[in-house]
Design a protein around this motif. Structure first.
Motif, mmCIF file in Angstrom:
data_model
loop_
_atom_site.group_PDB
_atom_site.id
_atom_site.type_symbol
_atom_site.label_atom_id
_atom_site.label_comp_id
_atom_site.label_asym_id
_atom_site.label_seq_id
_atom_site.Cartn_x
_atom_site.Cartn_y
_atom_site.Cartn_z
ATOM 1 N N ASP A 1 0.854 -1.190 0.000
ATOM 2 C CA ASP A 1 0.000 0.000 0.000
ATOM 3 C C ASP A 1 0.889 1.237 0.000
ATOM 4 O O ASP A 1 1.932 1.267 0.664
ATOM 5 N N CYS A 2 0.465 2.266 -0.741
ATOM 6 C CA CYS A 2 1.267 3.488 -0.829
ATOM 7 C C CYS A 2 0.414 4.618 -1.396
ATOM 8 O O CYS A 2 -0.601 4.368 -2.039
ATOM 9 N N PRO A 3 0.826 5.864 -1.170
ATOM 10 C CA PRO A 3 0.057 6.985 -1.709
ATOM 11 C C PRO A 3 0.160 7.115 -3.226
ATOM 12 O O PRO A 3 -0.778 7.559 -3.874
ATOM 13 N N ASP A 4 1.300 6.738 -3.803
ATOM 14 C CA ASP A 4 1.522 6.886 -5.247
ATOM 15 C C ASP A 4 2.109 5.595 -5.808
ATOM 16 O O ASP A 4 3.325 5.399 -5.796
ATOM 17 N N PRO A 5 1.266 4.661 -6.289
ATOM 18 C CA PRO A 5 1.764 3.372 -6.753
ATOM 19 C C PRO A 5 2.728 3.473 -7.937
ATOM 20 O O PRO A 5 3.655 2.677 -8.048
ATOM 21 N N HIS A 6 2.545 4.464 -8.805
ATOM 22 C CA HIS A 6 3.437 4.608 -9.957
ATOM 23 C C HIS A 6 4.847 4.986 -9.509
ATOM 24 O O HIS A 6 5.831 4.405 -9.971
ATOM 25 N N ALA A 7 4.948 5.938 -8.592
ATOM 26 C CA ALA A 7 6.259 6.385 -8.112
ATOM 27 C C ALA A 7 6.971 5.286 -7.334
ATOM 28 O O ALA A 7 8.173 5.061 -7.520
ATOM 29 N N LEU A 8 6.245 4.578 -6.465
ATOM 30 C CA LEU A 8 6.908 3.547 -5.671
ATOM 31 C C LEU A 8 7.307 2.356 -6.537
ATOM 32 O O LEU A 8 8.372 1.762 -6.333
ATOM 33 N N ALA A 9 6.506 2.015 -7.537
ATOM 34 C CA ALA A 9 6.880 0.942 -8.463
ATOM 35 C C ALA A 9 8.144 1.314 -9.234
ATOM 36 O O ALA A 9 9.026 0.471 -9.441
ATOM 37 N N ARG A 10 8.267 2.575 -9.658
ATOM 38 C CA ARG A 10 9.489 3.013 -10.352
ATOM 39 C C ARG A 10 10.701 2.921 -9.426
ATOM 40 O O ARG A 10 11.784 2.516 -9.852
ATOM 41 N N PHE A 11 10.525 3.314 -8.136
ATOM 42 C CA PHE A 11 11.617 3.208 -7.168
ATOM 43 C C PHE A 11 12.110 1.765 -7.087
ATOM 44 O O PHE A 11 13.305 1.493 -7.225
ATOM 45 N N TYR A 12 11.192 0.815 -6.874
ATOM 46 C CA TYR A 12 11.604 -0.583 -6.734
ATOM 47 C C TYR A 12 12.105 -1.175 -8.053
ATOM 48 O O TYR A 12 12.974 -2.051 -8.036
ATOM 49 N N ALA A 13 11.625 -0.705 -9.181
ATOM 50 C CA ALA A 13 12.178 -1.144 -10.469
ATOM 51 C C ALA A 13 13.629 -0.693 -10.583
ATOM 52 O O ALA A 13 14.483 -1.447 -11.062
ATOM 53 N N ASP A 14 13.930 0.520 -10.130
ATOM 54 C CA ASP A 14 15.306 1.005 -10.151
ATOM 55 C C ASP A 14 16.183 0.257 -9.157
ATOM 56 O O ASP A 14 17.370 0.076 -9.387
ATOM 57 N N VAL A 15 15.615 -0.203 -8.055
ATOM 58 C CA VAL A 15 16.364 -0.962 -7.049
ATOM 59 C C VAL A 15 16.602 -2.392 -7.516
ATOM 60 O O VAL A 15 17.724 -2.896 -7.473
ATOM 61 N N ALA A 16 15.547 -3.074 -7.961
ATOM 62 C CA ALA A 16 15.620 -4.515 -8.187
ATOM 63 C C ALA A 16 15.492 -4.955 -9.638
ATOM 64 O O ALA A 16 15.669 -6.125 -9.944
ATOM 65 N N GLY A 17 15.172 -4.031 -10.538
ATOM 66 C CA GLY A 17 15.009 -4.385 -11.936
ATOM 67 C C GLY A 17 13.545 -4.587 -12.293
ATOM 68 O O GLY A 17 12.662 -4.520 -11.449
ATOM 69 N N GLY A 18 13.310 -4.823 -13.557
ATOM 70 C CA GLY A 18 11.954 -5.019 -14.044
ATOM 71 C C GLY A 18 11.350 -3.722 -14.558
ATOM 72 O O GLY A 18 11.950 -2.649 -14.440
ATOM 73 N N THR A 19 10.176 -3.852 -15.151
ATOM 74 C CA THR A 19 9.454 -2.705 -15.702
ATOM 75 C C THR A 19 8.061 -2.674 -15.109
ATOM 76 O O THR A 19 7.311 -3.637 -15.243
#
Length: 130
Positions: free
Chosen positions: A13-31
């Protein structure tokens, strides 16, 4: 005994799913793949799946406090087997917007604790690879 079900994904859960998904994509990979404004899915290389769900007004946990808004889970990431790899991962997550929560005695503990941009705890772990 065979499993009754298979784990599909971990949902954060998060206030901005797009921003947090981009953060974790930059950390762990994936799109990240947005299903809509409120739900984004990230399939991390190796098959793990993280989903991000909009939760307006989310109050993040106060790590390491258990008496108020306790942490319900956290993610552990393999940051490599050397201190150089761990230090490089540390610099990368800080540059991406992570905030250190516990770096004390990390050489003895082999892990470092951070908060992602939405305030969820996660760890970078130094893993001895065989």
């Amino acid at each position: 005994m065979p499993a009754a079900v298979r784990l599909r994904s971990v949902v954060i859960d998060c206030p901005d799913p797009h921003a947090l998904a981009r953060f974790y994509a930059d950390v762990a990979g994936g799109t990240p793949q947005a299903e809509d404004d409120d739900w984004v899915v990230l399939t991390v290389p190796g098959g793990s799946r993280l989903s991000f769900q909009r939760a307006p007004g989310l109050t993040p946990p106060e790590w390491p406090r258990a008496d108020r808004n306790a942490q319900q889970f956290h993610l552990d990431f393999d940051a490599g087997s050397t201190w150089e790899e761990m230090d490089a991962a540390h610099e990368r997550v800080l540059a991406l917007g992570a905030r250190p929560l516990d770096l004390e005695d990390s050489e003895k503990k082999d892990f470092r604790v951070y908060a992602d941009p939405a305030g969820h705890p996660f760890c970078l772990c130094r893993i001895e690879h065989a």
